[in-house]
Design an enzyme around this catalytic site. Structure first.
Site, PDB file in Angstrom:
ATOM      1  N   ASP A 142     -46.778  20.714  47.918  1.00  0.00           N
ATOM      2  CA  ASP A 142     -46.706  21.671  46.821  1.00  0.00           C
ATOM      3  C   ASP A 142     -48.003  22.460  46.665  1.00  0.00           C
ATOM      4  OD1 ASP A 142     -44.103  20.988  46.331  1.00  0.00           O
ATOM      5  OD2 ASP A 142     -44.464  20.060  44.382  1.00  0.00           O
ATOM      6  N   ARG A 166     -44.033  19.138  39.793  1.00  0.00           N
ATOM      7  CA  ARG A 166     -43.111  19.339  40.912  1.00  0.00           C
ATOM      8  C   ARG A 166     -42.917  20.852  40.942  1.00  0.00           C
ATOM      9  NH1 ARG A 166     -41.653  14.190  43.082  1.00  0.00           N
ATOM     10  NH2 ARG A 166     -42.027  12.632  41.484  1.00  0.00           N
ATOM     11  N   GLU A 185     -22.034  13.237  24.558  1.00  0.00           N
ATOM     12  CA  GLU A 185     -21.428  13.567  25.842  1.00  0.00           C
ATOM     13  C   GLU A 185     -22.410  14.459  26.580  1.00  0.00           C
ATOM     14  OE1 GLU A 185     -16.954  14.446  26.495  1.00  0.00           O
ATOM     15  OE2 GLU A 185     -17.922  16.388  26.149  1.00  0.00           O
ATOM     16  N   HIS A 215     -37.256  26.437  40.432  1.00  0.00           N
ATOM     17  CA  HIS A 215     -37.342  25.447  39.360  1.00  0.00           C
ATOM     18  C   HIS A 215     -38.515  24.515  39.595  1.00  0.00           C
ATOM     19  CE1 HIS A 215     -36.276  21.438  37.652  1.00  0.00           C
ATOM     20  NE2 HIS A 215     -36.184  22.200  36.587  1.00  0.00           N
ATOM     21  N   GLN A 265     -23.865  16.776  44.077  1.00  0.00           N
ATOM     22  CA  GLN A 265     -24.979  15.880  44.365  1.00  0.00           C
ATOM     23  C   GLN A 265     -25.791  15.669  43.091  1.00  0.00           C
ATOM     24  OE1 GLN A 265     -27.245  16.914  47.910  1.00  0.00           O
ATOM     25  NE2 GLN A 265     -29.138  16.251  46.956  1.00  0.00           N
ATOM     26  N   ASP A 266     -26.153  14.414  42.823  1.00  0.00           N
ATOM     27  CA  ASP A 266     -27.046  14.074  41.714  1.00  0.00           C
ATOM     28  C   ASP A 266     -28.364  13.589  42.286  1.00  0.00           C
ATOM     29  OD1 ASP A 266     -25.011  14.588  39.918  1.00  0.00           O
ATOM     30  OD2 ASP A 266     -24.655  12.505  39.381  1.00  0.00           O
ATOM     31  N   HIS A 303     -39.452  25.036  43.256  1.00  0.00           N
ATOM     32  CA  HIS A 303     -38.626  24.790  44.441  1.00  0.00           C
ATOM     33  C   HIS A 303     -37.295  25.517  44.325  1.00  0.00           C
ATOM     34  CE1 HIS A 303     -40.882  20.707  44.725  1.00  0.00           C
ATOM     35  NE2 HIS A 303     -41.568  21.667  45.309  1.00  0.00           N
ATOM     36  N   TYR A 346     -30.925  15.524  37.744  1.00  0.00           N
ATOM     37  CA  TYR A 346     -30.263  16.811  37.897  1.00  0.00           C
ATOM     38  C   TYR A 346     -29.071  16.750  38.829  1.00  0.00           C
ATOM     39  CZ  TYR A 346     -33.647  17.348  41.806  1.00  0.00           C
ATOM     40  OH  TYR A 346     -34.423  17.171  42.916  1.00  0.00           O
ATOM     41  N   LYS A 354     -28.292  24.171  39.403  1.00  0.00           N
ATOM     42  CA  LYS A 354     -28.668  22.839  38.932  1.00  0.00           C
ATOM     43  C   LYS A 354     -28.445  22.726  37.430  1.00  0.00           C
ATOM     44  CE  LYS A 354     -32.342  22.448  42.376  1.00  0.00           C
ATOM     45  NZ  LYS A 354     -33.773  22.469  42.588  1.00  0.00           N
ATOM     46  N   GLU A 385     -35.001  25.228  52.349  1.00  0.00           N
ATOM     47  CA  GLU A 385     -35.842  25.046  51.164  1.00  0.00           C
ATOM     48  C   GLU A 385     -36.968  26.070  51.131  1.00  0.00           C
ATOM     49  OE1 GLU A 385     -37.468  21.107  51.140  1.00  0.00           O
ATOM     50  OE2 GLU A 385     -38.715  21.446  52.883  1.00  0.00           O
TER      51      GLU A 385
END
Length: 181
Positions: free
Chosen positions: A170, A59, A28, A119, A47-48, A62, A132, A72, A143
């Site tokens: 980035d 990445r 699960e 993250h 939100q996914d 952020h 996430y 998250k 952002e």
């Protein structure tokens, strides 16, 4: 599911109970009641998001600020990444500190990142599918980011600098001391 709080208060590593037999495995990955109880707070994910990255892709660090800040719950569906969480809460005793943890399809670990944290991750395997959940909707004007090689954060991304692949955006993020928090 086992919940282990990290040195960054409110940030947890989750390890599911995996049931295996000759057919394969089952676990699960998310149960709201178990999750809320495990972290000691009620979180409503709205939100996914999912990304695909090849080896060496970073990445950067952020985050979202203000009313659009996001908590998250992150995990890897395929491959392996080094996941990095940075405490950006100015009033925290661990402000500017980070944790780094390997997330993979084989260890099935997840990380819960509360609001107020940055993250990022780097792909360690040939490719990775990263997933996430967020408790707030993305808002471009809120952002923020910190460059991955900020000298004060001193993150060991465990990849050679010449192998790093980062977006132009980035690569132009500020260091922590100049970031909009």
């Amino acid at each position: 599911m086992t919940f282990t709080e990290t040195k960054l208060k409110g940030c947890f590593v989750l390890e599911p109970d995996v049931f295996k037999d000759k057919r394969g495995s089952f676990f699960e990955s998310y149960n709201k009641q178990v999750f809320d109880e495990g972290i000691g707070a009620e979180i409503n994910f709205v939100q996914d998001n999912q990304s695909f990255s090849t080896k060496g892709v970073i990445r950067a660090i952020h985050y979202q600020i203000g009313e659009h800040a996001q908590a998250k719950l992150v995990r890897v569906l395929q491959g392996e990444v080094l996941d990095v969480v940075v405490d950006l809460r100015k009033d925290s005793i661990t402000f500017g500190q980070h944790i780094a943890i390997e997330l993979s399809d084989s260890n099935k670990k997840q990380v819960f990142i509360p609001r107020g944290f940055g993250h990022g991750f780097v792909t360690l395997s040939d490719s990775a599918e990263f997933f996430y959940k967020c408790d707030n909707y993305y808002n471009k004007s809120s952002e923020g980011g910190i460059i991955y090689n900020d000298p004060t954060l001193n993150i060991d991304w465990r990849i050679e600098p010449d192998k790093i692949k980062a977006s132009e955006r980035d690569l132009n993020l500020p260091i922590l001391s100049e970031a909009r928090l």
